[in-house]
Design a protein around this motif. Structure first.
Motif, short mmCIF file in Angstrom:
data_model
loop_
_atom_site.label_atom_id
_atom_site.label_comp_id
_atom_site.label_asym_id
_atom_site.label_seq_id
_atom_site.Cartn_x
_atom_site.Cartn_y
_atom_site.Cartn_z
N ARG A 33 -40.25 94.97 -1.85
CA ARG A 33 -39.61 96.14 -1.21
C ARG A 33 -38.18 95.78 -0.79
O ARG A 33 -37.26 96.56 -1.00
CB ARG A 33 -40.44 96.56 0.02
N THR A 37 -34.68 97.54 -1.74
CA THR A 37 -33.78 98.11 -0.73
C THR A 37 -32.41 97.41 -0.75
O THR A 37 -31.40 98.03 -0.42
CB THR A 37 -34.40 98.07 0.69
N VAL A 40 -30.58 99.35 -3.18
CA VAL A 40 -30.19 100.64 -2.59
C VAL A 40 -28.97 100.43 -1.68
O VAL A 40 -28.02 101.23 -1.70
CB VAL A 40 -31.37 101.27 -1.79
N LYS A 44 -25.40 102.27 -2.07
CA LYS A 44 -24.83 103.11 -1.01
C LYS A 44 -23.44 102.61 -0.59
O LYS A 44 -22.52 103.41 -0.40
CB LYS A 44 -25.74 103.07 0.23
N ALA A 51 -25.57 103.95 5.72
CA ALA A 51 -26.64 102.95 5.62
C ALA A 51 -28.01 103.58 5.86
O ALA A 51 -28.99 103.24 5.20
CB ALA A 51 -26.38 101.84 6.63
N ALA A 52 -28.09 104.47 6.83
CA ALA A 52 -29.38 105.08 7.20
C ALA A 52 -29.45 106.52 6.71
O ALA A 52 -28.44 107.21 6.61
CB ALA A 52 -29.55 105.04 8.71
N ASP A 53 -30.68 106.95 6.42
CA ASP A 53 -30.91 108.34 6.01
C ASP A 53 -32.09 108.87 6.84
O ASP A 53 -33.25 108.77 6.44
CB ASP A 53 -31.22 108.38 4.51
N ARG A 56 -34.76 111.16 5.16
CA ARG A 56 -35.69 110.41 4.29
C ARG A 56 -36.71 109.64 5.15
O ARG A 56 -37.90 109.62 4.85
CB ARG A 56 -34.88 109.45 3.41
N GLU A 57 -36.23 109.03 6.24
CA GLU A 57 -37.12 108.28 7.12
C GLU A 57 -38.19 109.19 7.73
O GLU A 57 -39.36 108.81 7.80
CB GLU A 57 -36.33 107.59 8.23
N GLN A 60 -40.77 109.90 5.14
CA GLN A 60 -41.63 108.72 4.91
C GLN A 60 -42.66 108.56 6.03
O GLN A 60 -43.83 108.25 5.77
CB GLN A 60 -40.79 107.44 4.82
N VAL A 86 -37.98 99.57 8.34
CA VAL A 86 -36.79 100.38 8.01
C VAL A 86 -35.60 99.95 8.87
O VAL A 86 -34.47 99.88 8.39
CB VAL A 86 -37.09 101.89 8.16
N VAL A 89 -34.13 97.05 7.24
CA VAL A 89 -33.44 97.45 6.00
C VAL A 89 -32.07 98.04 6.34
O VAL A 89 -31.05 97.68 5.72
CB VAL A 89 -34.29 98.49 5.20
N VAL A 90 -32.02 98.91 7.34
CA VAL A 90 -30.75 99.56 7.70
C VAL A 90 -29.75 98.50 8.20
O VAL A 90 -28.56 98.56 7.87
CB VAL A 90 -30.98 100.68 8.75
N HIS A 93 -28.34 96.99 5.22
CA HIS A 93 -27.40 97.91 4.56
C HIS A 93 -26.05 97.91 5.29
O HIS A 93 -25.00 97.96 4.65
CB HIS A 93 -27.97 99.33 4.52
C1 LIG Z 1 -33.83 102.46 1.46
C2 LIG Z 1 -33.07 103.43 1.98
O1 LIG Z 1 -32.26 103.22 3.10
C3 LIG Z 1 -32.76 103.29 4.45
C4 LIG Z 1 -34.05 102.58 4.53
C5 LIG Z 1 -35.21 103.24 4.23
C6 LIG Z 1 -36.45 102.47 3.88
O2 LIG Z 1 -36.49 101.25 4.12
O3 LIG Z 1 -37.40 103.08 3.35
C7 LIG Z 1 -35.23 104.64 4.21
C8 LIG Z 1 -34.13 105.38 4.50
C9 LIG Z 1 -32.83 104.77 4.87
O4 LIG Z 1 -32.63 104.90 6.26
C10 LIG Z 1 -32.98 104.76 1.38
O5 LIG Z 1 -32.09 105.55 1.77
O6 LIG Z 1 -33.81 105.08 0.51
#
Ligand SMILES: C=C(O[C@@H]1C=C(C(=O)O)C=C[C@H]1O)C(=O)O
Length: 102
Positions: A33, A37, A40, A44, A51-53, A56-57, A60, A86, A89-90, A93
């Motif tokens: 994963r 990411t 991704v 981006k 960096a963050a969305d 989408r979060e 999920q 997440v 991940v952010v 990013h």
């Molecule tokens: C991976 C991404 O970036 C960020 C991390 C995410 C994740 O770990 O699932 C989801 C949304 C974003 O805040 C994405 O935008 O898809």
């Protein structure tokens, strides 16, 4: 069902073997994963996307909460676990984006 101490130790070893296998699978899944990411994050940063969305979060979290209920897993725990990942991940990013600016 009462077990002798030896039987209990044997069962404990068997159960822990199963836990070890699942923990290994989790680590491998997480590694995969984070590889995706990472890509991704690079995409981006190159495209100047944030960096963050949050949208989408939220999607999920809703999806994983429903899956958790189906799987008999506490949805609160599923949400906390995803949010923890997440957040990391952010953070990655943001680091990738900051490096592109340097
Ligand atoms: C991976 C991404 O970036 C960020 C991390 C995410 C994740 O770990 O699932 C989801 C949304 C974003 O805040 C994405 O935008 O898809």
């Amino acid at each position: 069902m009462s077990l002798t101490p030896d039987e209990a130790r044997q069962e404990l070893r068997r159960l822990r073997g199963s836990i070890d296998n699942m923990d290994s699978a989790l680590v491998h899944l997480l590694a995969e994963r984070f590889k995706v990411t990472q890509r991704v994050g690079e995409l981006k940063a190159t495209a100047g996307l944030p960096a963050a969305d949050p949208e989408r979060e939220a999607a999920q979290i809703a999806r994983l909460r429903a899956l958790a209920v189906e799987a008999d897993l506490d949805p609160e725990f599923a949400e906390k676990f995803l949010t923890f990942i997440v957040r990391e991940v952010v953070r990655h990013h943001e680091q990738i984006a900051a490096k592109q600016v340097d």
